[in-house]
Design an enzyme around this catalytic site. Structure first.
Site, PDB file in Angstrom:
ATOM      1  N   TRP A  56      36.567  20.224  32.393  1.00 28.51           N
ATOM      2  CA  TRP A  56      35.510  19.541  31.274  1.00 28.51           C
ATOM      3  C   TRP A  56      35.857  18.122  32.081  1.00 28.51           C
ATOM      4  CZ3 TRP A  56      32.019  22.404  29.555  1.00 28.51           C
ATOM      5  CH2 TRP A  56      32.513  24.070  28.951  1.00 28.51           C
ATOM      6  N   THR A  57      34.547  16.987  31.201  1.00 27.53           N
ATOM      7  CA  THR A  57      34.850  15.144  31.855  1.00 27.53           C
ATOM      8  C   THR A  57      34.365  14.552  30.662  1.00 27.53           C
ATOM      9  OG1 THR A  57      32.589  15.339  32.145  1.00 27.53           O
ATOM     10  CG2 THR A  57      34.020  16.235  34.415  1.00 27.53           C
ATOM     11  N   GLU A  58      34.517  14.899  29.422  1.00 32.84           N
ATOM     12  CA  GLU A  58      34.912  13.800  28.713  1.00 32.84           C
ATOM     13  C   GLU A  58      35.934  12.435  28.983  1.00 32.84           C
ATOM     14  OE1 GLU A  58      35.385  17.124  27.514  1.00 32.84           O
ATOM     15  OE2 GLU A  58      34.644  17.469  25.747  1.00 32.84           O
ATOM     16  N   ASP A 109      40.484  19.881  32.976  1.00 31.60           N
ATOM     17  CA  ASP A 109      40.786  18.579  32.652  1.00 31.60           C
ATOM     18  C   ASP A 109      42.025  17.934  31.784  1.00 31.60           C
ATOM     19  OD1 ASP A 109      39.615  21.002  31.111  1.00 31.60           O
ATOM     20  OD2 ASP A 109      38.879  19.733  29.282  1.00 31.60           O
ATOM     21  N   TYR A 115      42.266  25.187  32.027  1.00 30.23           N
ATOM     22  CA  TYR A 115      41.383  24.294  31.740  1.00 30.23           C
ATOM     23  C   TYR A 115      41.572  22.773  32.755  1.00 30.23           C
ATOM     24  CZ  TYR A 115      38.074  25.962  28.316  1.00 30.23           C
ATOM     25  OH  TYR A 115      37.033  26.491  27.929  1.00 30.23           O
ATOM     26  N   ASP A 120      29.104  28.402  22.894  1.00 33.09           N
ATOM     27  CA  ASP A 120      30.769  28.224  22.005  1.00 33.09           C
ATOM     28  C   ASP A 120      29.857  27.035  21.145  1.00 33.09           C
ATOM     29  OD1 ASP A 120      29.414  26.553  23.916  1.00 33.09           O
ATOM     30  OD2 ASP A 120      31.536  25.825  24.373  1.00 33.09           O
ATOM     31  N   GLU A 121      31.202  27.465  20.129  1.00 30.97           N
ATOM     32  CA  GLU A 121      31.821  26.278  19.034  1.00 30.97           C
ATOM     33  C   GLU A 121      30.020  25.645  18.330  1.00 30.97           C
ATOM     34  OE1 GLU A 121      35.023  24.278  21.194  1.00 30.97           O
ATOM     35  OE2 GLU A 121      33.292  23.738  21.702  1.00 30.97           O
ATOM     36  N   TRP A 124      38.146  32.157  27.177  1.00 30.10           N
ATOM     37  CA  TRP A 124      38.726  31.072  27.301  1.00 30.10           C
ATOM     38  C   TRP A 124      39.248  30.650  26.131  1.00 30.10           C
ATOM     39  CZ3 TRP A 124      38.055  26.206  23.772  1.00 30.10           C
ATOM     40  CH2 TRP A 124      37.303  26.287  23.106  1.00 30.10           C
ATOM     41  N   HIS A 150      26.282  22.481  20.503  1.00 27.73           N
ATOM     42  CA  HIS A 150      26.425  21.787  22.024  1.00 27.73           C
ATOM     43  C   HIS A 150      24.313  21.066  22.356  1.00 27.73           C
ATOM     44  CE1 HIS A 150      30.589  21.930  22.289  1.00 27.73           C
ATOM     45  NE2 HIS A 150      30.476  23.058  22.076  1.00 27.73           N
ATOM     46  N   ASP A 164      24.640  19.390  27.453  1.00 28.04           N
ATOM     47  CA  ASP A 164      25.341  19.863  25.993  1.00 28.04           C
ATOM     48  C   ASP A 164      25.238  18.054  24.949  1.00 28.04           C
ATOM     49  OD1 ASP A 164      28.061  20.126  24.387  1.00 28.04           O
ATOM     50  OD2 ASP A 164      28.927  20.518  26.178  1.00 28.04           O
ATOM     51  N   ARG A 166      28.801  15.269  30.464  1.00 25.48           N
ATOM     52  CA  ARG A 166      29.773  14.285  29.569  1.00 25.48           C
ATOM     53  C   ARG A 166      30.201  13.505  30.535  1.00 25.48           C
ATOM     54  NH1 ARG A 166      32.385  19.202  27.281  1.00 25.48           N
ATOM     55  NH2 ARG A 166      31.518  18.992  25.344  1.00 25.48           N
TER      56      ARG A 166
HETATM   57  C1  ACM Z   1      34.440  25.712  25.550  1.00 21.23           C
HETATM   58  O1  ACM Z   1      35.622  24.938  26.322  1.00 21.23           O
HETATM   59  N1  ACM Z   1      34.303  24.991  24.501  1.00 21.23           N
HETATM   60  C2  ACM Z   1      34.016  26.420  26.034  1.00 21.23           C
END
Ligand code: ACM
Ligand code: ZN
Length: 472
Positions: free
Chosen positions: A383-385, A349, A347, A253-254, A321, A190, A123, A94
């Site tokens: 995470w760096t959004e 972030d 987390y 994930d996701e 997670w 992703h 990602d 990100r």
């Molecule tokens: C995640 O936070 N989507 C692994």
């Protein structure tokens, strides 16, 4: 003596000595990463260890017990880690973290006896692994048109890959500090940045853009396309040439199934495989990658979303997670291994008003009803959004990463008050590295503060117009 992570046993006197002699001794009665340090009243420093990592950790401990006059307390320390896997994750997809900044973070993590750097390199919003085999990844996949993470906005094109030379430099830098670099190429979700270069690997084959904002996107790899598994495995092969690690992270994930549901190829493929469940369809694809990588001697880590498909290969290691996830517990109790990164504790972030230091510290690395032998270790992700500068990265990580280090290494956790005291003693080491730490006034919050924290988070990151357009 204020040592963090707290050693297993430490006895010391008030007598201080200057170092006269240092001796290193290999002690085969010790285990991997274990060490002892003895400092006698003559100033003889004796370090015993089994492997080079243990010797390195003894030296990290010595740094913390030397006072400003270079004197050591007469002492005896016996130390060994609680968990063999002690990780930190940086999301460089990100926002790109400069190589020098990554090195600073690695230096700090090495002092804290972390031994795994999970490098999130791909990602939806960008691809960061330089490929010689597929140069289109370096141009099309690496760059997004602009960045719109709410108030973290930049109107110009953004992105580049890390060169192979840069990535190898990080691997070497980590190796010198007994840290293994675990690359992550997140599949099958992703993957917008990947699919921007390879639309033929998606269900529709239509052009996809590298995403400019945060979210969970429906653009995923189509497992039914002839080239999907082959291309993904070829990319992993190239990744493995740069990263000689025991582990490779393959995401999982996701990954929404929306496109698979309407893709004739996927529907046909699932029928042939006798699968009706999309989670199992995802794992059918991931298992193909796991099998490919296991032939290269690699163990794959996946996010615990993948545990939802009961057919996940037992060779996979699941990173927990999503908390209270029954499928993860079943995976563990069926003989699978876990790495714990519980979202509401680890987390980093999220601000301290959502995840205060006392909450991160309070996590006990046990899960009720889950065999404790299944837990290989802990990892602190960031995470760096919303993190586009070094100072924010550092203050979000520190001191919360110190709390994770304490839980990951020490079987001898004492009290939060004592921990905070130790963090204050440790901060000068971070300062020396040029790392900023969140001020103590922000560390400790009650759980009741959390809803206000979320409101602040939304207000800090989004405008009302942005929220309205996201809801539409
Ligand atoms: C995640 O936070 N989507 C692994
Ligand atoms: Zn498909």
């Amino acid at each position: 003596m204020k040592i963090i992570p707290t050693p297993e046993k430490a006895v010391y006197s008030s007598k201080l000595v200057s170092e006269k002699e240092r001796q290193y001794l290999i002690d085969t009665s010790l285990l991997k990463e274990e060490y002892t340090v003895k400092i006698d009243d003559e100033g003889k420093v004796l370090i015993s260890y089994y492997d080079e990592a243990g010797r390195f950790y003894a030296e990290q401990t010595l740094k913390q017990i030397k006072n400003e006059k270079n004197l050591y307390p007469v002492c005896k320390i016996e130390d060994s880690p609680h968990f063999s896997y002690r990780g930190f994750m940086l999301d460089c997809a990100r926002h790109i973290i400069p190589i020098d900044e990554i090195k600073k973070i690695i230096d700090a993590m090495a002092l804290l006896k972390f031994n795994r750097f999970h490098w999130h390199l791909t990602d939806d919003q960008g691809w960061r692994f330089e490929s010689e085999k597929f140069p289109i990844l370096n141009t099309v996949s690496a760059v997004r048109e602009y960045s719109d993470f709410g108030k973290t906005y930049d109107g110009s094109p953004y992105g580049r890959v890390y060169t192979k030379a840069e990535m190898r430099e990080i691997v070497e830098y980590c190796k010198e500090r007994f840290i293994e670099v675990i690359p992550e190429f997140d599949i099958p979700g992703h993957t917008s940045a990947l699919l921007a270069a390879f639309p033929e690997l998606s269900c529709s084959g239509l052009k996809v853009k590298v995403k400019t904002h945060q979210g969970i996107f429906k653009d995923v790899i189509c497992p039914a396309k002839e080239d999907s598994l082959k291309t993904i495995c070829e990319i992993f092969d190239e990744i493995c040439e740069v990263f000689p690690s025991e582990y490779v992270h393959i995401g999982g994930d996701e990954a929404p199934s929306r496109h698979w549901e309407s893709c004739p190829d996927c529907q046909q493929h699932m029928k042939e495989l006798g699968l009706e469940n999309y989670k199992e369809y995802q794992n059918y694809f991931m298992n193909g990658v796991i099998e490919h990588l296991s032939k290269k001697g690699k163990a794959c880590i996946v996010w615990n979303d993948a545990a939802a498909g009961k057919n996940l290969s037992k060779d996979a290691i699941v990173q927990y997670w999503k908390e209270n996830d029954k499928a993860t517990f079943e995976f563990a109790n069926g003989g699978g291994r876990l790495i714990l990164s519980p979202f509401t504790y680890y987390y980093t972030d999220y601000g301290y008003d959502i995840t205060p230091l006392n909450r991160t510290y309070s996590f006990t690395p046990e899960i009720k009803g889950v065999n404790s032998d299944s837990i290989s270790g802990l990892e602190v992700p960031i995470w760096t959004e919303y993190i586009d500068n070094d100072e924010t990265l550092e203050t979000m990580l520190f001191p919360r990463a110190i709390a994770v280090a304490e839980t990951a290494w020490s079987k001898n956790k004492k009290s939060y008050a004592e921990f905070c005291d130790k963090v204050n003693s440790f901060t000068p080491f971070l300062e020396e590295l040029g790392i900023e730490t969140a001020p103590q006034s922000e560390w400790t919050k009650s759980r009741a503060q959390m809803p206000i924290g979320w409101l602040r988070f939304v207000n800090k990151n989004y405008s009302l117009d942005y929220i309205k357009s996201a809801i539409k």
